[in-house]
Enzyme design. Structure first.
Site, short mmCIF file in Angstrom:
data_model
loop_
_atom_site.label_atom_id
_atom_site.label_comp_id
_atom_site.label_asym_id
_atom_site.label_seq_id
_atom_site.Cartn_x
_atom_site.Cartn_y
_atom_site.Cartn_z
N LYS A 27 0.83 -1.21 0.00
CA LYS A 27 0.00 0.00 0.00
C LYS A 27 0.87 1.26 0.00
O LYS A 27 0.62 2.19 -0.77
CB LYS A 27 -0.93 -0.04 1.23
CG LYS A 27 -1.92 1.09 1.32
CD LYS A 27 -3.14 0.68 2.11
CE LYS A 27 -2.92 0.57 3.60
NZ LYS A 27 -2.74 1.87 4.26
N ARG A 32 2.81 6.01 -3.23
CA ARG A 32 3.94 6.84 -3.64
C ARG A 32 4.18 6.75 -5.14
O ARG A 32 4.65 7.70 -5.77
CB ARG A 32 5.19 6.44 -2.84
CG ARG A 32 5.10 6.90 -1.36
CD ARG A 32 5.99 6.06 -0.47
NE ARG A 32 6.11 6.55 0.90
CZ ARG A 32 5.24 6.31 1.89
NH1 ARG A 32 4.14 5.62 1.66
NH2 ARG A 32 5.46 6.78 3.11
N GLY A 100 -5.21 7.63 5.55
CA GLY A 100 -4.32 8.58 6.23
C GLY A 100 -3.08 8.87 5.41
O GLY A 100 -2.59 10.00 5.38
N ARG A 128 -8.93 11.70 12.55
CA ARG A 128 -7.50 11.46 12.77
C ARG A 128 -6.70 12.77 12.84
O ARG A 128 -7.01 13.74 12.19
CB ARG A 128 -6.97 10.52 11.70
CG ARG A 128 -7.66 9.16 11.83
CD ARG A 128 -7.15 8.14 10.89
NE ARG A 128 -5.77 7.78 11.17
CZ ARG A 128 -5.06 6.99 10.38
NH1 ARG A 128 -5.58 6.53 9.25
NH2 ARG A 128 -3.82 6.69 10.69
N GLN A 175 4.61 8.90 7.68
CA GLN A 175 3.69 9.80 6.97
C GLN A 175 4.11 11.25 7.16
O GLN A 175 4.11 12.04 6.21
CB GLN A 175 2.25 9.59 7.44
CG GLN A 175 1.70 8.23 7.00
CD GLN A 175 0.28 8.00 7.45
OE1 GLN A 175 -0.32 8.82 8.15
NE2 GLN A 175 -0.29 6.88 7.04
N ASP A 321 2.02 -1.44 11.78
CA ASP A 321 0.70 -1.87 11.27
C ASP A 321 0.39 -3.32 11.59
O ASP A 321 -0.72 -3.78 11.32
CB ASP A 321 0.65 -1.67 9.74
CG ASP A 321 0.59 -0.20 9.38
OD1 ASP A 321 0.18 0.62 10.24
OD2 ASP A 321 0.98 0.16 8.25
N LYS A 348 -4.67 5.21 14.82
CA LYS A 348 -4.73 4.60 13.49
C LYS A 348 -6.19 4.61 13.02
O LYS A 348 -7.00 5.38 13.53
CB LYS A 348 -4.15 3.18 13.54
CG LYS A 348 -2.67 3.15 13.89
CD LYS A 348 -1.83 3.77 12.79
CE LYS A 348 -0.37 3.77 13.12
NZ LYS A 348 0.42 4.52 12.14
N ARG A 352 -6.38 1.00 17.97
CA ARG A 352 -6.10 -0.44 17.81
C ARG A 352 -5.78 -1.14 19.13
O ARG A 352 -5.89 -2.35 19.22
CB ARG A 352 -4.98 -0.64 16.78
CG ARG A 352 -5.48 -0.34 15.39
CD ARG A 352 -4.45 -0.60 14.31
NE ARG A 352 -5.08 -0.47 13.01
CZ ARG A 352 -4.41 -0.27 11.88
NH1 ARG A 352 -3.10 -0.17 11.89
NH2 ARG A 352 -5.07 -0.16 10.73
N ARG A 393 -7.41 -3.85 9.40
CA ARG A 393 -6.43 -4.76 10.02
C ARG A 393 -7.01 -5.47 11.25
O ARG A 393 -6.59 -6.58 11.59
CB ARG A 393 -5.15 -4.00 10.37
CG ARG A 393 -4.50 -3.37 9.13
CD ARG A 393 -3.05 -3.08 9.31
NE ARG A 393 -2.58 -2.14 8.29
CZ ARG A 393 -2.28 -2.46 7.04
NH1 ARG A 393 -2.39 -3.70 6.63
NH2 ARG A 393 -1.86 -1.53 6.20
C1 S3P Z 1 2.51 4.68 6.33
C2 S3P Z 1 3.03 5.02 7.57
C3 S3P Z 1 2.48 4.54 8.84
C4 S3P Z 1 1.55 3.35 8.64
C5 S3P Z 1 0.61 3.56 7.50
C6 S3P Z 1 1.35 3.77 6.20
C7 S3P Z 1 3.13 5.22 5.12
O1 S3P Z 1 1.75 5.58 9.44
O2 S3P Z 1 0.81 3.10 9.83
O3 S3P Z 1 -0.25 2.41 7.35
O4 S3P Z 1 2.83 4.72 4.01
O5 S3P Z 1 3.94 6.15 5.23
P1 S3P Z 1 2.42 6.62 10.49
O6 S3P Z 1 3.39 7.45 9.76
O7 S3P Z 1 1.27 7.43 11.00
O8 S3P Z 1 3.04 5.75 11.55
#
Ligand code: S3P
Length: 440
Positions: A27, A32, A100, A128, A175, A321, A348, A352, A393
């Site tokens: 994902k 990206r 997110g 969020r 993120q 995750d 999340k 969770r 999840r």
């Molecule tokens: C992700 C970063 C993670 C992860 C999300 C995907 C990403 O989040 O939990 O499923 O693709 O950069 P956080 O940066 O909030 O930890």
């Protein structure tokens, strides 16, 4: 959105997992690929793209900003890049659904555009926290409005001139790191982000794959704005976060033997393997190779007796995750498993820690949430009806618990499994899970 439907999973107890399993594309890398492919000069060909609702939300958003994107068709996407300054104002708000990653990375990418843009999401995304991205972006010169609690919708005012910053992340978040780096592409001078602990580095790797220079000194990543991206081809590996359900399932269910094929094993993502091995799981990482700048391997998991452990905090961001699935492993282990340093799990797609504790307790497992983790005592799991709270999840983790439960497991609110793992029910059933789904 499918989250408006109530999909219910019903699982007969017991069984084992076996055979070769290829789970859908990663994902994080899929998101990206659309973002950087859209901003590149030239045509980017993607294979293995995740055709899940989250990455499709990103794809549609870039189409809405004028990018010609063909597919997806059997995981193939062709992106006709428009260059760093080729995006156009969308006709209306961009709906990012449950995702997110889309909203936070795009906040950075769009903060330096000439046009205004509004980004909205579903009920979960609208709860969020976004200040973690809007605050550093404001330091760079962006103007972004949020809802009162710092949550979506986000309204980005166009025409801001961004300048690079030297920013230390208050939490380990890929993120937030990625958001700032993507804004940095449009900023004057150098943008530098220091992380408190290593997090997934797909953004950095893919930027380099598109010919953009990214430097790293210790915990800091840096780039200089004003460069260009050159189209490239991307082969998206299978998502280790989706493979994790099968790793846990095969580890806990007697007589299991599963080979997970072509899984991304970037070292910033493999905490789940380390944690399961510390618990005594039998996991082999085979045929390691590099595909388009990302390490890939086949992973064999055979059933084994697990034991409870104190999870090393350094592994938390590397398995962030995978904790819902790991909590199921802990419930099937002998003794106590303790997790700390994982308060991020509370923000999340659902909380969770709480949601997993509630479900495990309903199944008769001793699971005590703490502010930043959980303590789980392994023991027998009864049949039960549990709630996934719309969190993909959580739904898939409880589904795997059925392999060791003593009665039927019913899981409500599972529609969002489609955000990251379309075809989960069929693939899991083929591997041996006694699962059926009901569209209510
Ligand atoms: C992700 C970063 C993670 C992860 C999300 C995907 C990403 O989040 O939990 O499923 O693709 O950069 P956080 O940066 O909030 O930890």
């Amino acid at each position: 959105m499918s989250s408006e439907l109530n999909i219910r999973f019903t699982l007969r107890p017991g069984g084992s997992l076996s055979g070769n399993v290829r789970v859908p594309g990663d994902k994080s890398i899929s998101h990206r690929s659309i973002m950087l492919g859209s901003l590149a000069e030239g045509t980017t060909h993607v294979s293995g793209f995740l055709e899940g609702e989250d990455s499709l939300a990103t794809l549609k958003a870039f189409r809405a900003m004028g990018v010609d994107i063909e597919g997806p068709e059997s995981g193939r996407v062709v992106i006709h890049g428009v260059g760093m300054h080729g995006l156009q104002a969308p006709a209306g708000p961009l709906d990012l659904g449950n995702s997110g990653t889309s909203i936070r990375l795009m906040a950075g990418l769009l903060a330096g555009q000439a046009f205004d843009v509004e980004m909205v999401g579903d009920a979960s995304l609208s709860r969020r926290p976004m200040r973690r991205v809007t605050e550093p972006l404001a330091l760079m010169g962006a103007r972004i409005d949020t809802a009162a609690g710092g949550t979506p919708p986000l309204y980005l005012h166009g025409g801001s001139k961004l300048k690079g910053i030297d920013y230390t992340l208050p939490m380990a978040s890929a993120q937030v790191k990625s958001c700032i780096l993507l804004a940095g592409l449009y900023a004057e001078g150098e943008t530098r982000v220091t992380e408190p602990a290593p997090t997934r580095d797909h953004t950095e790797r893919m930027l380099q794959g598109f010919g953009y220079q990214v430097g790293r000194d210790g915990a800091a990543v840096r780039l200089t704005g004003g460069g260009t991206l050159k189209a490239t081809d991307i082969d998206v590996p299978a998502d280790i976060s989706s493979a994790a359900f099968f790793m846990v399932g095969a580890a806990i269910a007697e007589n299991s033997n599963v080979l997970l094929e072509h899984v991304g094993v970037n070292p910033t993502r493999t905490g789940v393997i380390d944690i399961l091995r510390l618990m005594g799981a039998d996991i082999e990482v085979l045929n390691q190779r590099e595909v388009g700048g990302e390490p890939v391997a086949d992973i064999r998991v055979v059933s084994s007796a697990l034991k409870g452990i104190h999870i090393p905090e350094a592994l938390v961001p590397l398995a962030i995750d995978e904790f819902p699935a790991l909590f199921v492993a802990a419930a099937c282990a002998e003794g106590e498993t303790v997790l700390s340093g994982a308060e991020e799990l509370r923000v999340k797609e659902s909380d969770r820690i709480q949601v997993m504790a509630d479900g495990l307790v309903k199944m008769g497992v001793k699971a005590e949430p703490t502010p930043d983790g959980i303590v789980i005592q392994g023991g027998p799991m009864q049949g039960s009806e549990v709630d996934a709270h719309g969190d993909h999840r959580i739904a898939m983790s409880f589904a795997m618990a059925a392999l060791r439960a003593q009665g039927e497991i019913v899981i409500n609110d599972c529609a969002n499994v489609n955000t990251s793992f379309p075809g989960f029910v069929d693939l899991a059933a083929r591997a041996g899970l006694k699962i059926s789904n009901l569209d209510l």
